[in-house]
Motif scaffolding. Structure first.
Motif, mmCIF file in Angstrom:
data_model
loop_
_atom_site.group_PDB
_atom_site.id
_atom_site.type_symbol
_atom_site.label_atom_id
_atom_site.label_comp_id
_atom_site.label_asym_id
_atom_site.label_seq_id
_atom_site.Cartn_x
_atom_site.Cartn_y
_atom_site.Cartn_z
ATOM 1 N N LYS A 1 0.871 -1.180 0.000
ATOM 2 C CA LYS A 1 0.000 0.000 0.000
ATOM 3 C C LYS A 1 0.897 1.216 0.000
ATOM 4 O O LYS A 1 1.704 1.388 0.902
ATOM 5 C CB LYS A 1 -0.809 0.027 1.287
ATOM 6 C CG LYS A 1 -2.257 -0.389 1.470
ATOM 7 C CD LYS A 1 -3.233 -0.454 0.430
ATOM 8 C CE LYS A 1 -4.221 0.722 0.448
ATOM 9 N NZ LYS A 1 -4.753 0.928 -0.902
ATOM 10 N N SER A 2 0.793 2.056 -1.013
ATOM 11 C CA SER A 2 1.619 3.255 -1.027
ATOM 12 C C SER A 2 0.900 4.353 -1.795
ATOM 13 O O SER A 2 0.593 4.206 -2.974
ATOM 14 C CB SER A 2 2.977 2.957 -1.678
ATOM 15 O OG SER A 2 3.559 4.163 -2.126
ATOM 16 N N GLU A 3 0.639 5.446 -1.066
ATOM 17 C CA GLU A 3 0.008 6.621 -1.690
ATOM 18 C C GLU A 3 0.821 7.071 -2.887
ATOM 19 O O GLU A 3 0.293 7.370 -3.953
ATOM 20 C CB GLU A 3 -0.039 7.773 -0.661
ATOM 21 C CG GLU A 3 -1.135 7.644 0.374
ATOM 22 C CD GLU A 3 -2.514 7.836 -0.243
ATOM 23 O OE1 GLU A 3 -2.648 8.749 -1.092
ATOM 24 O OE2 GLU A 3 -3.435 7.056 0.093
ATOM 25 N N VAL A 4 2.155 7.102 -2.692
ATOM 26 C CA VAL A 4 3.046 7.626 -3.739
ATOM 27 C C VAL A 4 2.898 6.806 -5.011
ATOM 28 O O VAL A 4 2.724 7.350 -6.108
ATOM 29 C CB VAL A 4 4.508 7.589 -3.252
ATOM 30 C CG1 VAL A 4 5.443 8.084 -4.331
ATOM 31 C CG2 VAL A 4 4.661 8.386 -1.976
ATOM 32 N N LEU A 5 2.939 5.472 -4.856
ATOM 33 C CA LEU A 5 2.855 4.614 -6.033
ATOM 34 C C LEU A 5 1.485 4.725 -6.689
ATOM 35 O O LEU A 5 1.369 4.795 -7.914
ATOM 36 C CB LEU A 5 3.138 3.160 -5.636
ATOM 37 C CG LEU A 5 4.576 2.873 -5.229
ATOM 38 C CD1 LEU A 5 4.700 1.467 -4.645
ATOM 39 C CD2 LEU A 5 5.515 3.042 -6.408
ATOM 40 N N GLU A 6 0.446 4.762 -5.851
ATOM 41 C CA GLU A 6 -0.903 4.769 -6.413
ATOM 42 C C GLU A 6 -1.226 6.070 -7.130
ATOM 43 O O GLU A 6 -1.946 6.064 -8.128
ATOM 44 C CB GLU A 6 -1.928 4.487 -5.305
ATOM 45 C CG GLU A 6 -2.035 2.991 -5.028
ATOM 46 C CD GLU A 6 -2.520 2.675 -3.633
ATOM 47 O OE1 GLU A 6 -3.266 3.492 -3.065
ATOM 48 O OE2 GLU A 6 -2.141 1.606 -3.107
ATOM 49 N N SER A 7 -0.663 7.179 -6.652
ATOM 50 C CA SER A 7 -0.973 8.426 -7.346
ATOM 51 C C SER A 7 -0.115 8.593 -8.604
ATOM 52 O O SER A 7 -0.513 9.271 -9.534
ATOM 53 C CB SER A 7 -0.791 9.624 -6.408
ATOM 54 O OG SER A 7 0.564 9.701 -6.013
ATOM 55 N N ALA A 8 1.049 7.961 -8.631
ATOM 56 C CA ALA A 8 1.938 8.148 -9.785
ATOM 57 C C ALA A 8 1.603 7.206 -10.937
ATOM 58 O O ALA A 8 1.810 7.546 -12.098
ATOM 59 C CB ALA A 8 3.393 7.956 -9.370
#
Lengths: 547, 346
Positions: B104-111
């Protein structure tokens, strides 16, 4: 016939003999473990794979493999035996150079020779450019020079694998009694008749050994075959594993191939059992080379020159040229120093381990029929493609690691992903060369020597030290050098099993080739060839001394 | 005997050194271990940049095949943190082999756009590459070229391509199956096979070299090789190869777009340095890393809006074919069977 004396001696020391056999059996079990793993994997279901394989894959793959083996055996037998006979039975200018130069192609791995020849024979490469300029042709007029074909693959494999036959055939020719050849000559047989009717049949065991080594390298080759687009069985095993993600299916084909290879070897051996190839206890008078003059001498020089030029000089010059271009373009990567060191240390250590283990197996084979069977089992790994064997090694090593962990000896991974894993893999692959080569050397020592030594009060171990080791030394060193070169060149198992952040010259080269920039790998390729030359030259000096 | 003597002299040293090598696998305090099938030369610039920014040491082992098997056999003891590979089929295989873990990673999911990562976070695409047409630069009227046209008999004896079993080609054939069905795809593949100028073998760059050599006139290869050859990074010879070709971004006959594949990564199930593994992945979708993917490797960045290298930009705007990656992955087995059935590599 076993003498009463020998039986009595055996009985008196059967305990020690059993020790050898237990040690040999342990070694055989370890090196055959990956194959047992493959057998287990092969029993799992491969679904609807086989109908598909039988309809669309195997007919072509079997034909291609059979043609490849046929073509390669024609090349290696004719080049290997012919050149070995020439440099042994005749004297002509440069003969002494050819004695060792004919071994040089051993230093070039199949995956490198395939790259090199694709470059050399490509429409924009040197050969076609010159031909076109000479005859005013268009690129499409020279299609017969396409290396990406079965013919191309047969050529590149044959031209680097013939030294296996040369090496064994020459050793045999050197040992053969001159009297037989002289008798044939006196009875009026011409040089060709002497060769085909007397020399060749007598050298058959040696030629068979050399050829089977060369053919096993050919059948298991993935580098050249895949690169040149030849769909061999090994390429199909690979595709089944990768494309169909069916490891059981791949293991099934690999095991089937192993069975066929073993059957062929047994067949050849059975065909030979009715003939006897007794070695003379006392060394017979050596063959006196006949001096060739004029056009015959020229012909002999040319015949020896062709394999050396095609199998070594041309590809090595090409690599040197590419390496030079890379050096001026990209410079020398300091990583290469470390990689060279890794390669040499790894191959050196592996050779030591494999030769020691081979000695044990070979001595056990000398002592009993059971020992001989153990040796044959230990040799099986050579008949399995390197990647498949390496896959078969993954789980046994993990299991060993698990056992060591439970015993509290280590924590975490010890064998898996270590240099030891690589040495293990090399041992599983190359035990055939080590144990087989040493056993062949031991077989030449008459049993009467053992009996004499034992009568004079030597123990079994003492006999080995005093009699066997000194006499078997040439065979032992030959095996060691062959194993060393093979370990240096080994790619598929090294690639899969090596530790993190550990590169050898071969894996470096693969890394470049994977990007389609084999030219970038030229320096590494040249280093493999150069360092591979060292053992090959030692080997050549050795075979001269032996002569 | 000299050989024997030198062997004797070296033997203890070799044994000693190798045992040191065996135990010298001691752990760095701050490290991340990558098992990859990607070409080491291509990812090295990215890893160097990561170490420079984070201070985390990166250790790599580059494999050819058997990535999943090796990690699976090593089990809980595996030092692997990040598994990197190309082709979403390979990424899906890693998940199916059970060697990945959800992240789970905000950074990965938004990029990363949702269709370019696993819904559960088991894998993430990091860069894109298009399967494009290399053609003899003298050829005209190719701007609206479709993949279907590769089977047109007018190209008889003029097409070059690598092995049909290579993941890049399997993905292309799988996409064709998704669009046209199995039967039509088989006929198409047979048509392409009939047009081959040489056996389907070698690599993608060989297409350019063989066009220069007059062996073929058109061929299919990946987009980034154009950048590597044209930039001169492949050396002066490859620059010559690249000069002989022009590059077209083909579409499928339905006009949907160009076939695109990915390179990507997953966090290993038993990653001993999981935090660092996630840090590495997050770094790889940063503007800086996405810029390196574009400028050093000539790939298309996965992050929307990140710049493309000028050489790749000059190929024209990329319109990505919209076929679902999961559907393409599901068709791989059928695609591989078709390759065997028409004897594509024979």
């Amino acid at each position: 016939m076993r003498s009463f004396l020998a039986t009595a001696l055996d009985r008196s020391s059967s305990h020690a003999g059993r020790g050898w056999q237990i040690a040999a059996a342990t070694i055989a079990f370890l090196v055959v473990l990956p194959i047992l793993t493959l057998l287990t994997i092969a029993t799992q279901s491969s679904g609807d794979l086989w109908p598909h394989l039988i309809s669309y894959v195997l007919p072509h793959a079997l034909t291609q493999t059979a043609l490849l083996l046929l073509g390669v055996s024609l090349i290696v037998v004719s080049l290997g035996t012919g050149s070995a006979w020439l440099v042994t039975a005749y004297d002509f200018p440069l003969r002494r150079m050819f004695e060792w130069a004919l071994l040089l192609p051993l230093a070039i791995p199949t995956y490198i020779i395939a790259f090199a020849y694709l470059d050399l024979m490509h429409p924009i490469g040197p050969v076609q450019s010159v031909l076109r300029a000479l005859f005013g042709l268009a690129p499409r007029d020279l299609r017969f020079l396409e290396m990406r074909s079965l013919t191309g693959c047969i050529f590149v494999l044959g031209i680097v694998l013939y030294p296996y036959v040369y090496l064994f055939a020459r050793a045999m020719f050197l040992m053969q009694a001159a009297s037989v050849v002289d008798a044939a000559r006196m009875l009026g047989a011409g040089p060709l008749k002497v060769f085909f009717r007397v020399v060749l049949p007598m050298a058959r065991p040696a030629i068979a050994v050399g050829t089977s080594l060369a053919l096993m390298e050919a059948i298991n080759d993935i580098g050249a075959s895949e690169f040149l687009g030849v769909q061999t069985l090994t390429v199909s095993i690979y595709a089944t594993w990768i494309n169909r993600t069916s490891l059981p299916g791949a293991a099934q084909i690999a095991i089937a191939m192993l069975v066929v290879v073993v059957a062929l070897i047994v067949l050849e051996r059975t065909a030979r059992t009715r003939q006897r190839y007794a070695a003379e206890a006392s060394r017979a008078r050596r063959l006196q080379p006949i001096r060739l003059k004029g056009s015959m001498a020229l012909l002999a020089v040319l015949l020896c020159l062709v394999p050396v030029l095609l199998g070594f000089v041309a590809p090595a010059l090409h690599l040197a040229n590419e390496a030079w271009k890379r050096l001026s373009f990209a410079g020398f990567s300091p990583r290469l120093v470390e990689e060279t060191l890794n390669t040499m240390l790894l191959a050196g250590t592996a050779t030591l381990v494999i030769i020691l283990a081979g000695l044990v197996v070979a001595f056990a084979a000398r002592q009993s029929q059971l020992g001989l069977q153990i040796l044959r089992v230990a040799s099986l790994g050579y008949a399995v493609p390197g990647t498949v064997l390496a896959i078969g090694l993954l789980w046994p090593m993990a299991a060993l690691d698990g056992a060591l962990n439970r015993l509290g000896l280590v924590s975490g991974m010890f064998l898996s992903g270590s240099v030891a894993a690589l040495i293990y893999a090399y041992a599983a692959r190359f035990m055939a060369i080590s144990a087989g080569g040493i056993e062949a050397g031991l077989a030449r020592i008459p049993p009467s020597y053992d009996q004499a030594a034992r009568l004079l009060g030597r123990t079994r171990a003492g006999t080995i030290r005093a009699i066997h080791l000194p006499l078997v030394r040439p065979a032992l060193l030959t095996a060691a050098l062959l194993v060393f070169v093979d370990c240096m060149k080994e790619l598929p198992a090294t690639l899969l099993l090596r530790p993190l952040a550990f590169e050898t010259l071969a894996t470096h080269l693969y890394g470049e080739a994977a990007r389609g920039t084999y030219e970038d790998g030229a320096i590494a390729a040249l280093l493999i060839v150069l360092f591979g030359l060292i053992p090959v030259i030692l080997l050549a000096r050795l075979s001269r001394k032996e002569g | 005997m000299t050989v024997g003597n030198s062997l004797r002299r070296w033997a203890p040293g070799m044994l000693l050194t190798s045992s040191i090598m065996l135990v010298a696998q001691g752990a760095f305090a701050d490290e991340v271990n990558i098992y990859t099938t990607r070409e080491p030369g291509l990812i090295q610039p990215l890893l160097d940049a990561f170490t420079k920014e984070s201070g985390i040491q990166v250790k790599t082992v580059a494999l050819k095949d058997g990535l999943a098997e090796r990690v699976a056999s090593e089990g809980e003891n595996s030092p692997a943190d990040v598994l990197m590979t190309v082709d979403f089929g390979n990424l899906v295989d890693l998940v199916e082999a059970g060697v990945t873990q959800p992240v789970k990673s905000e950074v990965l999911e938004s990029a990363i756009p949702a269709n370019l990562r696993d819904a559960d976070g088991n894998w993430f695409a990091l860069s894109l590459r298009a399967r494009v047409l290399y053609a003899d630069k003298e050829l005209n009227d190719l701007t609206s070229f479709t993949y279907e046209e590769l089977a047109d008999p007018k190209w008889d004896g003029k097409v070059c391509i690598r092995s049909g079993k290579h993941p890049y080609n399997i993905a292309l054939i799988s996409t064709m199956i998704a669009k046209d069905g199995v039967e039509k795809t088989e006929a198409w593949l047979q048509g392409v096979k009939n047009n081959l100028a040489r056996p389907a073998a070698g690599g993608d760059r060989d297409v350019a070299r063989d066009i220069l050599g007059g062996i073929c006139e058109i061929g299919i290869a990946n987009s980034y090789y154009v950048g590597l050859m044209r930039s001169g990074k492949g050396g002066p010879e490859q620059e010559e190869w690249a000069k002989a070709i022009k590059v077209i971004l083909p579409t499928f006959a339905d006009g949907s777009g160009t076939q695109v594949n990915v390179s990507g990564a997953a966090v290993a199930k038993h990653a001993p340095n999981k935090d660092n593994a996630v840090k590495l992945l997050e770094y790889l979708v940063s503007d800086e890393a996405q810029g390196i993917y574009a400028s050093a490797n000539y790939e298309y960045p996965v992050k929307p809006g990140a710049p493309v290298d000028p050489i790749i930009e000059a190929l024209g705007p990329l319109k990505v074919d919209a076929t679902q990656l999961t559907e393409i992955a599901a068709n791989r087995k059928t695609a591989a069977e078709l390759v065997d059935k028409v004897g594509f590599d024979e």
